[in-house]
Scaffold this motif. Structure first.
Motif, mmCIF file in Angstrom:
data_model
loop_
_atom_site.group_PDB
_atom_site.id
_atom_site.type_symbol
_atom_site.label_atom_id
_atom_site.label_comp_id
_atom_site.label_asym_id
_atom_site.label_seq_id
_atom_site.Cartn_x
_atom_site.Cartn_y
_atom_site.Cartn_z
ATOM 1 N N TYR A 195 -27.456 84.555 56.436
ATOM 2 C CA TYR A 195 -27.341 84.007 57.823
ATOM 3 C C TYR A 195 -27.211 82.927 57.819
ATOM 4 C CZ TYR A 195 -26.232 89.233 59.140
ATOM 5 O OH TYR A 195 -25.763 90.393 59.563
ATOM 6 N N ASP A 196 -28.439 82.512 57.554
ATOM 7 C CA ASP A 196 -28.824 81.272 58.396
ATOM 8 C C ASP A 196 -28.510 79.648 57.830
ATOM 9 O OD1 ASP A 196 -30.891 82.222 59.234
ATOM 10 O OD2 ASP A 196 -32.546 81.797 57.929
ATOM 11 N N PHE A 226 -21.252 76.884 53.187
ATOM 12 C CA PHE A 226 -20.272 78.140 52.544
ATOM 13 C C PHE A 226 -18.417 78.176 52.854
ATOM 14 C CE2 PHE A 226 -24.059 80.045 51.790
ATOM 15 C CZ PHE A 226 -24.133 79.271 50.752
ATOM 16 N N PRO A 227 -17.883 77.653 51.854
ATOM 17 C CA PRO A 227 -16.485 77.166 52.461
ATOM 18 C C PRO A 227 -15.625 79.050 52.001
ATOM 19 C CG PRO A 227 -16.596 76.451 50.265
ATOM 20 C CD PRO A 227 -17.608 76.749 50.994
ATOM 21 N N PHE A 228 -16.314 79.574 51.224
ATOM 22 C CA PHE A 228 -15.809 81.048 51.701
ATOM 23 C C PHE A 228 -15.724 82.197 52.907
ATOM 24 C CE2 PHE A 228 -19.398 79.903 48.707
ATOM 25 C CZ PHE A 228 -20.198 81.357 49.433
ATOM 26 N N THR A 229 -16.731 81.373 53.657
ATOM 27 C CA THR A 229 -17.267 82.279 54.889
ATOM 28 C C THR A 229 -16.097 82.351 55.899
ATOM 29 O OG1 THR A 229 -19.678 81.466 54.760
ATOM 30 C CG2 THR A 229 -18.683 82.290 56.777
ATOM 31 N N ARG A 230 -15.356 83.460 56.363
ATOM 32 C CA ARG A 230 -15.246 83.614 56.943
ATOM 33 C C ARG A 230 -15.535 84.546 58.747
ATOM 34 N NH1 ARG A 230 -13.140 80.583 54.250
ATOM 35 N NH2 ARG A 230 -11.178 80.205 52.989
ATOM 36 N N ARG A 231 -14.798 84.034 59.638
ATOM 37 C CA ARG A 231 -15.898 85.042 60.394
ATOM 38 C C ARG A 231 -14.404 86.221 61.258
ATOM 39 N NH1 ARG A 231 -20.495 84.784 63.753
ATOM 40 N NH2 ARG A 231 -21.255 82.318 63.187
ATOM 41 N N VAL A 232 -14.980 87.308 61.234
ATOM 42 C CA VAL A 232 -14.179 87.913 62.100
ATOM 43 C C VAL A 232 -14.766 89.085 63.337
ATOM 44 C CG1 VAL A 232 -12.951 90.267 61.450
ATOM 45 C CG2 VAL A 232 -13.608 88.666 59.250
ATOM 46 N N GLY A 233 -14.211 87.971 64.260
ATOM 47 C CA GLY A 233 -14.549 88.346 65.284
ATOM 48 C C GLY A 233 -15.780 88.249 65.018
ATOM 49 N N LEU A 278 -19.206 88.566 60.691
ATOM 50 C CA LEU A 278 -19.000 87.214 59.193
ATOM 51 C C LEU A 278 -18.302 87.961 58.096
ATOM 52 C CD1 LEU A 278 -22.644 84.785 58.708
ATOM 53 C CD2 LEU A 278 -20.409 84.788 59.852
ATOM 54 N N ARG A 279 -17.817 87.623 57.160
ATOM 55 C CA ARG A 279 -16.999 88.167 55.887
ATOM 56 C C ARG A 279 -16.787 87.455 55.196
ATOM 57 N NH1 ARG A 279 -18.566 92.232 57.799
ATOM 58 N NH2 ARG A 279 -17.553 94.228 58.539
ATOM 59 N N PHE A 280 -17.095 86.852 53.932
ATOM 60 C CA PHE A 280 -17.116 86.612 52.657
ATOM 61 C C PHE A 280 -15.728 86.387 51.986
ATOM 62 C CE2 PHE A 280 -20.970 87.255 54.853
ATOM 63 C CZ PHE A 280 -21.112 85.480 54.973
ATOM 64 N N SER A 281 -15.227 85.763 51.484
ATOM 65 C CA SER A 281 -14.214 85.865 49.818
ATOM 66 C C SER A 281 -14.646 86.387 48.480
ATOM 67 C CB SER A 281 -13.570 84.680 50.457
ATOM 68 O OG SER A 281 -12.071 84.404 49.148
ATOM 69 N N THR A 282 -14.376 87.324 47.858
ATOM 70 C CA THR A 282 -14.853 87.341 47.114
ATOM 71 C C THR A 282 -13.933 86.274 45.872
ATOM 72 O OG1 THR A 282 -12.348 88.870 46.826
ATOM 73 C CG2 THR A 282 -14.697 89.668 47.002
ATOM 74 N N ARG A 283 -13.193 85.792 46.445
ATOM 75 C CA ARG A 283 -12.208 84.785 45.438
ATOM 76 C C ARG A 283 -13.204 83.418 45.351
ATOM 77 N NH1 ARG A 283 -5.762 84.753 45.455
ATOM 78 N NH2 ARG A 283 -5.968 86.222 44.306
ATOM 79 N N GLY A 284 -13.240 83.188 46.477
ATOM 80 C CA GLY A 284 -13.900 82.050 47.004
ATOM 81 C C GLY A 284 -15.663 81.874 46.634
ATOM 82 N N ILE A 285 -15.981 83.074 47.027
ATOM 83 C CA ILE A 285 -17.288 83.198 45.517
ATOM 84 C C ILE A 285 -17.458 82.726 44.355
ATOM 85 C CG2 ILE A 285 -19.474 85.433 45.085
ATOM 86 C CD1 ILE A 285 -19.222 86.301 47.791
ATOM 87 N N GLU A 286 -15.935 84.530 43.983
ATOM 88 C CA GLU A 286 -16.168 83.424 42.255
ATOM 89 C C GLU A 286 -16.129 82.076 41.752
ATOM 90 O OE1 GLU A 286 -12.433 85.869 41.219
ATOM 91 O OE2 GLU A 286 -13.835 87.873 41.884
ATOM 92 N N LYS A 287 -15.251 81.702 42.903
ATOM 93 C CA LYS A 287 -14.923 80.040 42.623
ATOM 94 C C LYS A 287 -16.181 79.049 42.443
ATOM 95 C CE LYS A 287 -10.439 80.293 43.694
ATOM 96 N NZ LYS A 287 -8.996 79.949 43.941
ATOM 97 N N TYR A 288 -16.830 79.376 44.160
ATOM 98 C CA TYR A 288 -18.227 78.983 43.680
ATOM 99 C C TYR A 288 -19.334 79.165 42.802
ATOM 100 C CZ TYR A 288 -22.583 78.447 46.398
ATOM 101 O OH TYR A 288 -24.338 77.464 46.792
#
Length: 105
Positions: free
Chosen positions: A74-75, A80-87, A90-100
């Motif tokens: 949250y802080d 993180f580039p794999f963070t997405r805001r849905v309304g 916060l949501r996080f891309s699994t592919r983005g996390i894997e690459k990170y």
């Protein structure tokens, strides 16, 4: 201009924005764009191998995968580039996390 050249220019601009501590957090936006373009570039240069599609997971699952506390995400989600805001969520891309995680190893 090739995709690789575009990525290189965006990388330079993101580095400059970080160096000058851009107040609009332009470097975060540029890093996100760079990551998305790298995904496209990677898809163009590799053959499909049947990987699962990208999924957006909630903050609890992302924290579990990353091995951090939910409060930390949250802080620091804007780093993180794999963070997405849905309304408002916060949501996080699994592919983005894997690459990170792969880059950090």
């Amino acid at each position: 201009m090739t995709l690789s050249e575009i990525l290189e220019q965006l990388e330079q601009r993101a580095t400059e924005a970080e160096r000058y501590e851009a107040t609009a957090r332009v470097h975060i936006v540029l890093r996100s764009v760079i990551e998305d373009l790298r995904d496209v570039d990677h898809m163009e240069t590799t053959a499909p191998n049947g990987n699962e599609p990208d999924q957006l997971v909630d903050i609890n699952k992302a924290a579990e995968i990353l091995g951090v506390k939910v409060r930390y995400l949250y802080d620091h989600h804007d780093r993180f580039p794999f963070t997405r805001r849905v309304g408002r969520q916060l949501r996080f891309s699994t592919r983005g996390i894997e690459k990170y995680l792969a880059r950090r190893r």
